[in-house]
Design a protein around this motif. Structure first.
Motif, PDB file in Angstrom:
ATOM      1  N   ARG A  22       4.811  -4.383  -0.067  1.00 20.01           N
ATOM      2  CA  ARG A  22       3.839  -3.426  -0.605  1.00 20.01           C
ATOM      3  C   ARG A  22       4.199  -1.999  -0.238  1.00 20.01           C
ATOM      4  NH1 ARG A  22      -1.969  -5.360  -1.055  1.00 20.01           N
ATOM      5  NH2 ARG A  22      -1.851  -7.621  -1.097  1.00 20.01           N
ATOM      6  N   PHE A  23       3.938  -1.083  -1.169  1.00 24.39           N
ATOM      7  CA  PHE A  23       4.061   0.339  -0.883  1.00 24.39           C
ATOM      8  C   PHE A  23       3.202   1.110  -1.866  1.00 24.39           C
ATOM      9  CE2 PHE A  23       7.642  -0.957  -3.524  1.00 24.39           C
ATOM     10  CZ  PHE A  23       7.717   0.010  -4.505  1.00 24.39           C
ATOM     11  N   GLN A  24       3.013   2.366  -1.587  1.00 25.48           N
ATOM     12  CA  GLN A  24       2.205   3.250  -2.418  1.00 25.48           C
ATOM     13  C   GLN A  24       3.124   4.241  -3.104  1.00 25.48           C
ATOM     14  OE1 GLN A  24      -1.105   2.547  -2.235  1.00 25.48           O
ATOM     15  NE2 GLN A  24      -1.765   4.076  -3.689  1.00 25.48           N
ATOM     16  N   ARG A  25       2.889   4.497  -4.377  1.00 24.71           N
ATOM     17  CA  ARG A  25       3.652   5.504  -5.130  1.00 24.71           C
ATOM     18  C   ARG A  25       2.632   6.402  -5.810  1.00 24.71           C
ATOM     19  NH1 ARG A  25       8.142   8.224  -5.080  1.00 24.71           N
ATOM     20  NH2 ARG A  25       9.157   8.427  -7.086  1.00 24.71           N
ATOM     21  N   GLY A  26       2.358   7.553  -5.193  1.00 26.00           N
ATOM     22  CA  GLY A  26       1.276   8.405  -5.690  1.00 26.00           C
ATOM     23  C   GLY A  26      -0.032   7.663  -5.539  1.00 26.00           C
ATOM     24  N   GLY A  27      -0.829   7.603  -6.586  1.00 25.93           N
ATOM     25  CA  GLY A  27      -2.096   6.882  -6.549  1.00 25.93           C
ATOM     26  C   GLY A  27      -1.982   5.427  -6.935  1.00 25.93           C
ATOM     27  N   VAL A  28      -0.769   4.922  -7.091  1.00 23.99           N
ATOM     28  CA  VAL A  28      -0.560   3.553  -7.543  1.00 23.99           C
ATOM     29  C   VAL A  28      -0.094   2.680  -6.381  1.00 23.99           C
ATOM     30  CG1 VAL A  28       0.786   2.085  -9.103  1.00 23.99           C
ATOM     31  CG2 VAL A  28      -0.005   4.326  -9.875  1.00 23.99           C
ATOM     32  N   ALA A  29      -0.789   1.556  -6.201  1.00 26.41           N
ATOM     33  CA  ALA A  29      -0.371   0.562  -5.224  1.00 26.41           C
ATOM     34  C   ALA A  29       0.652  -0.344  -5.897  1.00 26.41           C
ATOM     35  CB  ALA A  29      -1.571  -0.249  -4.745  1.00 26.41           C
ATOM     36  N   VAL A  30       1.772  -0.590  -5.218  1.00 21.53           N
ATOM     37  CA  VAL A  30       2.864  -1.376  -5.792  1.00 21.53           C
ATOM     38  C   VAL A  30       3.189  -2.527  -4.855  1.00 21.53           C
ATOM     39  CG1 VAL A  30       5.263  -1.305  -6.592  1.00 21.53           C
ATOM     40  CG2 VAL A  30       3.815   0.730  -6.832  1.00 21.53           C
TER      41      VAL A  30
END
Length: 117
Positions: free
Chosen positions: A32-40
């Motif tokens: 898991r990681f965050q890219r801006g406001g999107v959780a990926v």
């Protein structure tokens, strides 16, 4: 350019529920990681993405993510075939990336696993 593999992008409403499904299907554990406001969540060959529709609508325009040995080499090869680099290269939590529009209009993300990311 050395293409190492591709990942499919899947926008989901409930990331936790989707992770359970894709972990079971692939036998892989989610990263898991965050890219801006999107959780990926990267699960096997899938990138599961959840977040605000304004950001997801942009991400949906990218057909797939292509893993390469080196993004800088990809830039050279992409430009040689007439592709337009529309973003990057930029560092991300998992390597550097760029977004390119191929001459046919298709948009792809290219990522490497550079150690200096």
């Amino acid at each position: 350019m050395d293409i190492l593999g591709t990942s499919l992008r899947v926008c989901v409403g409930d990331l936790d529920a989707a992770i359970n499904v894709y972990e079971r299907l692939t036998g892989a554990e989610a990263i898991r990681f965050q890219r801006g406001g999107v959780a990926v969540a990267a699960v096997g060959c899938f990138f599961l993405m959840s977040g605000p529709e304004a950001e997801l609508s942009i991400l949906r325009k990218v057909t797939a993510t292509i893993a390469v040995k080196n993004v800088d080499d990809a830039v050279v090869d992409l430009r040689a075939v007439g592709a337009e680099i529309i973003a990057g290269p930029l560092p991300t939590p998992i390597g550097r990336n760029l977004i390119a529009r191929h001459p046919d209009g298709s948009v792809f993300e290219y990522v490497d696993r550079a150690q200096d990311a």
